[in-house]
Structures are given as C-alpha cells and as structure tokens.
Design a protein around this motif. Sequence first.
Motif, PDB file in Angstrom:
ATOM      1  N   PRO A   1      50.145  42.172  36.801  1.00 10.26           N
ATOM      2  CA  PRO A   1      49.229  41.174  37.326  1.00 10.26           C
ATOM      3  C   PRO A   1      47.877  41.923  37.876  1.00 10.26           C
ATOM      4  O   PRO A   1      47.533  42.034  38.827  1.00 10.26           O
ATOM      5  N   TRP A   2      47.232  42.339  36.878  1.00 14.42           N
ATOM      6  CA  TRP A   2      45.681  42.771  36.811  1.00 14.42           C
ATOM      7  C   TRP A   2      44.870  42.086  35.987  1.00 14.42           C
ATOM      8  O   TRP A   2      44.782  41.977  34.932  1.00 14.42           O
ATOM      9  N   HIS A   3      44.284  40.979  36.600  1.00 10.97           N
ATOM     10  CA  HIS A   3      43.360  39.884  35.832  1.00 10.97           C
ATOM     11  C   HIS A   3      41.970  40.495  35.601  1.00 10.97           C
ATOM     12  O   HIS A   3      41.330  41.061  36.551  1.00 10.97           O
ATOM     13  N   PHE A   4      41.647  40.302  34.397  1.00  3.55           N
ATOM     14  CA  PHE A   4      40.105  40.675  34.113  1.00  3.55           C
ATOM     15  C   PHE A   4      39.518  39.319  33.702  1.00  3.55           C
ATOM     16  O   PHE A   4      39.833  38.944  32.935  1.00  3.55           O
ATOM     17  N   LEU A   5      38.358  38.884  34.480  1.00  9.91           N
ATOM     18  CA  LEU A   5      37.579  37.644  34.188  1.00  9.91           C
ATOM     19  C   LEU A   5      36.245  37.988  33.805  1.00  9.91           C
ATOM     20  O   LEU A   5      35.588  38.893  34.322  1.00  9.91           O
ATOM     21  N   THR A   6      35.776  37.099  33.060  1.00  6.37           N
ATOM     22  CA  THR A   6      34.464  36.781  32.973  1.00  6.37           C
ATOM     23  C   THR A   6      33.862  35.434  33.171  1.00  6.37           C
ATOM     24  O   THR A   6      34.787  34.588  33.390  1.00  6.37           O
ATOM     25  N   GLY A   7      32.543  35.172  33.265  1.00  2.00           N
ATOM     26  CA  GLY A   7      31.913  34.135  33.864  1.00  2.00           C
ATOM     27  C   GLY A   7      30.626  33.829  33.658  1.00  2.00           C
ATOM     28  O   GLY A   7      30.019  34.436  32.934  1.00  2.00           O
ATOM     29  N   THR A   8      30.149  32.434  34.098  1.00  2.00           N
ATOM     30  CA  THR A   8      28.885  31.985  33.934  1.00  2.00           C
ATOM     31  C   THR A   8      27.996  32.722  35.049  1.00  2.00           C
ATOM     32  O   THR A   8      28.516  33.239  36.066  1.00  2.00           O
ATOM     33  N   GLU A   9      26.823  33.251  34.745  1.00  2.00           N
ATOM     34  CA  GLU A   9      26.117  33.468  36.006  1.00  2.00           C
ATOM     35  C   GLU A   9      26.179  32.941  37.341  1.00  2.00           C
ATOM     36  O   GLU A   9      26.167  33.595  38.491  1.00  2.00           O
ATOM     37  N   GLU A  10      26.363  31.447  37.291  1.00  2.00           N
ATOM     38  CA  GLU A  10      26.147  30.568  38.388  1.00  2.00           C
ATOM     39  C   GLU A  10      27.602  31.316  39.381  1.00  2.00           C
ATOM     40  O   GLU A  10      27.680  31.420  40.499  1.00  2.00           O
TER      41      GLU A  10
END
Length: 291
Positions: free
Chosen positions: A161-170
């Motif tokens: 359980p090592w989560h790598f996340l990407t997302g919107t600027e908001e």
Amino acid sequence: MSSLPSLPTSRASWCVGLAVAALLLGVGQPAFALPGGGKTPQAIVNAEQPPQVQGVDVEEHLGEPLPLQARFLDSAGREVRLADVLPKDKPTLLTLVYYECPMLCNLVINGQVSAMREVGLELGKDYEAVTVSIDPKDTPAQSEQRRRRHLQAMGKPESAPWHFLTGTEENIQKLTEAVGFKYRYDESTKQYAHPAVVQVITPEGSVSRYLYGTTFSPKDMKLSLVEAGNGRVGTSFDRVILSCFKYDAAMRRYSFYVFGFIRTGAMLVFTALSTMLIYFWRRELKKGAAA
C-alpha cells in the motif's frame, strides 16, 4: 573501539540507555526544509533567495485536516478520493513531489525509502504511504513506473500500500494548501521550486508531524509514526520510548525528554510499591484466615 554500555532492564533505565546510545551514535541529526525553514523571518529568507524560489517554504498546519474529498487518479488511472487511499486504522507518510523533477524529488523519495527500510515498522501492517504529484501534467503511467521502482527498492510486492497519485491543479492546490506546502512554478526553467519534506498523517486524516530534508532519521520516522498512530502502531516498548522523547520544534527532531523519563520512573516506583503492599496485605489475610 569502546563498546556501548549495556542497557538495563527497567523502563526508566531503558530511556537513559537509549538516550546515551543516541548521543554516542549521533543519530537524529536535524534536517531542515529546503530552501528556507528554521526561525528566520520570511522577509529575510526571501531577500537572500533568487526570485524563482521566494515564498517556497512549509507553513506547518499541525492538527489540520486534509481535504479527504479531493479527487485524484491512482497508478491504474482510476479516480479515487483522498479518503479512499488513507487508511483509517494506521498513520500515513505523505510526500508531495513531481515526476520530472531533476534532483530534489528523487533525493526526498530515496531518503524516505532508506528510512522506511530501517524504521522497524512494516509497510501495510503498521503504516501506509501516499505520494502525490504537484504537476497536473504528470500521468498515471508515470505513477505506476515510480511506484514499481520504489517498491522494488524496498523489497516489497507491487500490492504493497504505497499509492502514487496525480490530479488536476484544483485538487492539488486543495491538498498543498491544507498541509502548508508552499511551492511555485518557474516558467523559464519549466520546473517547480518546492520544499523537501514528508508529512506524517494520522488515521483520522490530519497532519501530525513534518519530517524535513532529503535524509530522514529512522528513529525520528518511527517515533512520528508511533505518535501519529496514537497507540495503534508499534509495540508497548515503542510507546515507552516515545514517552522518553519529545519532538523539539526548534531542532525539528525528537530529543531526550527528561520529564518523560521522570514520569516513567515515578510510575515504576508506584507500581512496585503497590505490588509490594498488595503482597503483604494478602499475606496478612491468609494468616488471619489460618488463625
């Protein structure tokens, strides 16, 4: 080379022995946020910095909640809420980086991996980890690549359980503002200027501690996780050790806490006296019954 003194068996003596060992081994050296940090006034810090990194710092928001409803993409491209990847029964190491960073982000993550390998706690059982990219252009494919590489460096399976996340600027800004992570984008170099820090998050989803720098003391990381876990992480011995150390906000590390040692010793004395009194009281009751 002289050997370290043997550690006594009582809790209070353990505190003294560990403090002496820490001093002799020189562990827990302070690590500061980059590029500023410390107690220097921000105006002075900015005056000494090039324009590209002015205002880059960490504004500590201890006890403040994270935006648990903020949405990101995991390494498989699935949309998840921050609440979905933060465990509710153990603490989390939260790291904010970006994948095209030429140096600092790699140093932070590698330092985190090194400390995690020596921390004495098990990823998945005692704590989890979440890494979020601050660059909205980063992709889940990049998340998967880095996730696989760092888990392999730890000798952990891909299911760890090592989560790598990407997302919107908001959504990125919601998270960075919540933890006080101040960064800026430099258009001329197409790079982000940012601090070097790992945030420790409680099972309730609030900020418990900040670990600064690109190398991290396994002792400090362990104590911060035990502290954030609030009794749900580590052994009873770990919690005894935590009572003998206290986070020093000025030095940004855990230091020997003499009052914790005194309190622990007092409890031991009280327990010993209580046990002795109960023993003699029971013996007198037996004598009275026999008569």
